[in-house]
Design an enzyme around this catalytic site. Structure first.
Site, PDB file in Angstrom:
ATOM      1  N   ASP A  22       0.940  -1.267   0.020  1.00  0.00           N
ATOM      2  CA  ASP A  22       0.195   0.108   0.010  1.00  0.00           C
ATOM      3  C   ASP A  22       0.757   1.488  -0.128  1.00  0.00           C
ATOM      4  OD1 ASP A  22      -2.448   1.533  -0.028  1.00  0.00           O
ATOM      5  OD2 ASP A  22      -2.625   1.457   2.299  1.00  0.00           O
ATOM      6  N   ASN A  44     -10.931  -2.735  -4.694  1.00  0.00           N
ATOM      7  CA  ASN A  44     -10.049  -1.732  -5.604  1.00  0.00           C
ATOM      8  C   ASN A  44     -10.938  -1.318  -6.642  1.00  0.00           C
ATOM      9  OD1 ASN A  44      -6.795  -2.601  -4.631  1.00  0.00           O
ATOM     10  ND2 ASN A  44      -7.941  -0.953  -3.677  1.00  0.00           N
TER      11      ASN A  44
HETATM   12  C1  IPE Z   1      -4.993  -2.744   0.248  1.00  0.00           C
HETATM   13  O1  IPE Z   1      -4.802  -1.372   0.015  1.00  0.00           O
HETATM   14  C2  IPE Z   1      -5.139  -3.180  -1.184  1.00  0.00           C
HETATM   15  C3  IPE Z   1      -3.805  -3.482  -1.764  1.00  0.00           C
HETATM   16  C4  IPE Z   1      -2.796  -3.038  -1.616  1.00  0.00           C
HETATM   17  C5  IPE Z   1      -3.900  -4.069  -3.176  1.00  0.00           C
HETATM   18  P1  IPE Z   1      -5.973  -0.327  -0.151  1.00  0.00           P
HETATM   19  O2  IPE Z   1      -5.571   1.135  -0.483  1.00  0.00           O
HETATM   20  O3  IPE Z   1      -6.996  -0.693  -1.062  1.00  0.00           O
HETATM   21  O4  IPE Z   1      -6.822  -0.400   1.248  1.00  0.00           O
HETATM   22  P2  IPE Z   1      -7.653   0.727   2.081  1.00  0.00           P
HETATM   23  O5  IPE Z   1      -8.663   1.257   1.076  1.00  0.00           O
HETATM   24  O6  IPE Z   1      -6.789   1.795   2.623  1.00  0.00           O
HETATM   25  O7  IPE Z   1      -8.155  -0.154   3.383  1.00  0.00           O
HETATM   26  C1  IPE Z   2      -1.744   0.347  -3.300  1.00  0.00           C
HETATM   27  O1  IPE Z   2      -1.450   1.833  -3.280  1.00  0.00           O
HETATM   28  C2  IPE Z   2      -1.850  -0.231  -4.688  1.00  0.00           C
HETATM   29  C3  IPE Z   2      -3.319  -0.513  -5.156  1.00  0.00           C
HETATM   30  C4  IPE Z   2      -4.223  -0.657  -4.237  1.00  0.00           C
HETATM   31  C5  IPE Z   2      -3.560  -0.822  -6.248  1.00  0.00           C
HETATM   32  P1  IPE Z   2      -2.696   2.852  -3.065  1.00  0.00           P
HETATM   33  O2  IPE Z   2      -3.096   2.761  -4.559  1.00  0.00           O
HETATM   34  O3  IPE Z   2      -3.769   2.267  -2.402  1.00  0.00           O
HETATM   35  O4  IPE Z   2      -2.143   3.944  -2.897  1.00  0.00           O
HETATM   36  P2  IPE Z   2      -2.482   4.946  -1.692  1.00  0.00           P
HETATM   37  O5  IPE Z   2      -2.824   4.207  -0.320  1.00  0.00           O
HETATM   38  O6  IPE Z   2      -3.625   5.592  -2.305  1.00  0.00           O
HETATM   39  O7  IPE Z   2      -1.222   5.634  -1.126  1.00  0.00           O
HETATM   40 MG    MG Z   3      -4.053   2.402  -0.297  1.00  0.00          MG
END
Ligand code: IPE
Ligand code: IPE
Ligand code: MG
Length: 231
Positions: free
Chosen positions: A15, A63
């Site tokens: 993340d 996502n």
């Molecule tokens: C978790 O990250 C999913 C992945 C890293 C693929 P998210 O960014 O989707 O999680 P939340 O929304 O902060 O819980």
């Molecule tokens: C994790 O990074 C990757 C995916 C969930 C695809 P994020 O896209 O959630 O990045 P932040 O949390 O918004 O920084």
């Molecule tokens: Mg994230």
């Protein structure tokens, strides 16, 4: 890393790509690209250290509710890494397995994913699970329905065989980057006794040394599994 108790299976919640990009005044897609590059770097290092199984949470089922532009970017990256840039994955010399419902991806990308899985099926350097459109609750519900459909009762072990991780030992260590302290629907059944490690680093900046620190931290933990400490 001497005299370290190595985890057999390490899972990553990768993340922080978007926030990392914003800090660099770049679009979120730039963060995702850097994130994929870092994934091969850190996971290759994990295998080199002797970890046998690595699982990465690359795209959650939830996502898919992100804006279309971001999903297009993410799908394009998946297309690239299982297509033109597949060598980056093959170089790891490990068996690659994708968990999650990939039917949402374009058919040619699904075909590329299956062919990478086939191509690496005989590799013995370890197992690399990539979770795409994966959700643990969805996985559990699917498993329950599968059990109901064949009219049988399950126990803890036979239930495991109905999950997408069938045959794979539970993660010993789950590492989440990006500063959030939650599982976000990742491996909820399998994580029952996993050690959790949360890093404030954003995923693209999580380094090999950070991984070593996480493993050293894991190594010093006392895993009691409900029992009491012996000796
Ligand atoms: C978790 O990250 C999913 C992945 C890293 C693929 P998210 O960014 O989707 O999680 P939340 O929304 O902060 O819980
Ligand atoms: C994790 O990074 C990757 C995916 C969930 C695809 P994020 O896209 O959630 O990045 P932040 O949390 O918004 O920084
Ligand atoms: Mg994230």
């Amino acid at each position: 890393m001497n005299r370290i108790k190595l985890p057999v299976h390490v899972a990553f919640i990768m993340d922080g790509n978007g926030r990392w990009a914003r800090r660099h005044f770049r679009p979120r897609s730039y963060g995702h690209r850097a994130g994929v590059q870092n994934m091969t770097k850190v996971c290759t290092h994990a295998f080199r250290l002797g970890v046998r199984i690595v699982t990465v949470y690359a795209l959650s089922a939830e996502n898919l509710s992100r804006p279309k532009e971001e999903l297009d970017d993410l799908f394009e990256l998946i297309r690239l890494y299982f297509g033109k840039k597949r060598d980056k994955l093959l170089e790891m010399q490990v068996k690659i397995n994708v968990l999650g419902d990939i039917s949402v991806l374009p058919p040619d990308v699904q075909a590329d994913i299956l062919s990478v899985a086939e191509e690496t099926a005989g590799f013995t350097g370890g197992l690399f699970n990539i979770c795409l459109n994966y959700g643990a609750r969805q996985e559990i519900v699917r498993a329950v329905n599968a059990a109901v459909a064949c009219g049988r009762f399950v126990d803890e072990e036979s239930f495991k065989d109905l999950l997408s991780t069938a045959g794979v030992p539970d993660p010993d260590l789950i590492i989440r980057t990006g500063g959030e302290v939650r599982l976000s629907n990742f491996l909820l059944y399998q994580a029952a006794y996993s050690e959790l490690y949360f890093s404030k680093r954003m995923w693209p900046e999580f380094s090999k040394r950070d991984l070593e620190r996480a493993i050293e931290n894991y190594s010093a933990r006392d895993r009691r599994f409900g029992n009491i400490r012996r000796g």
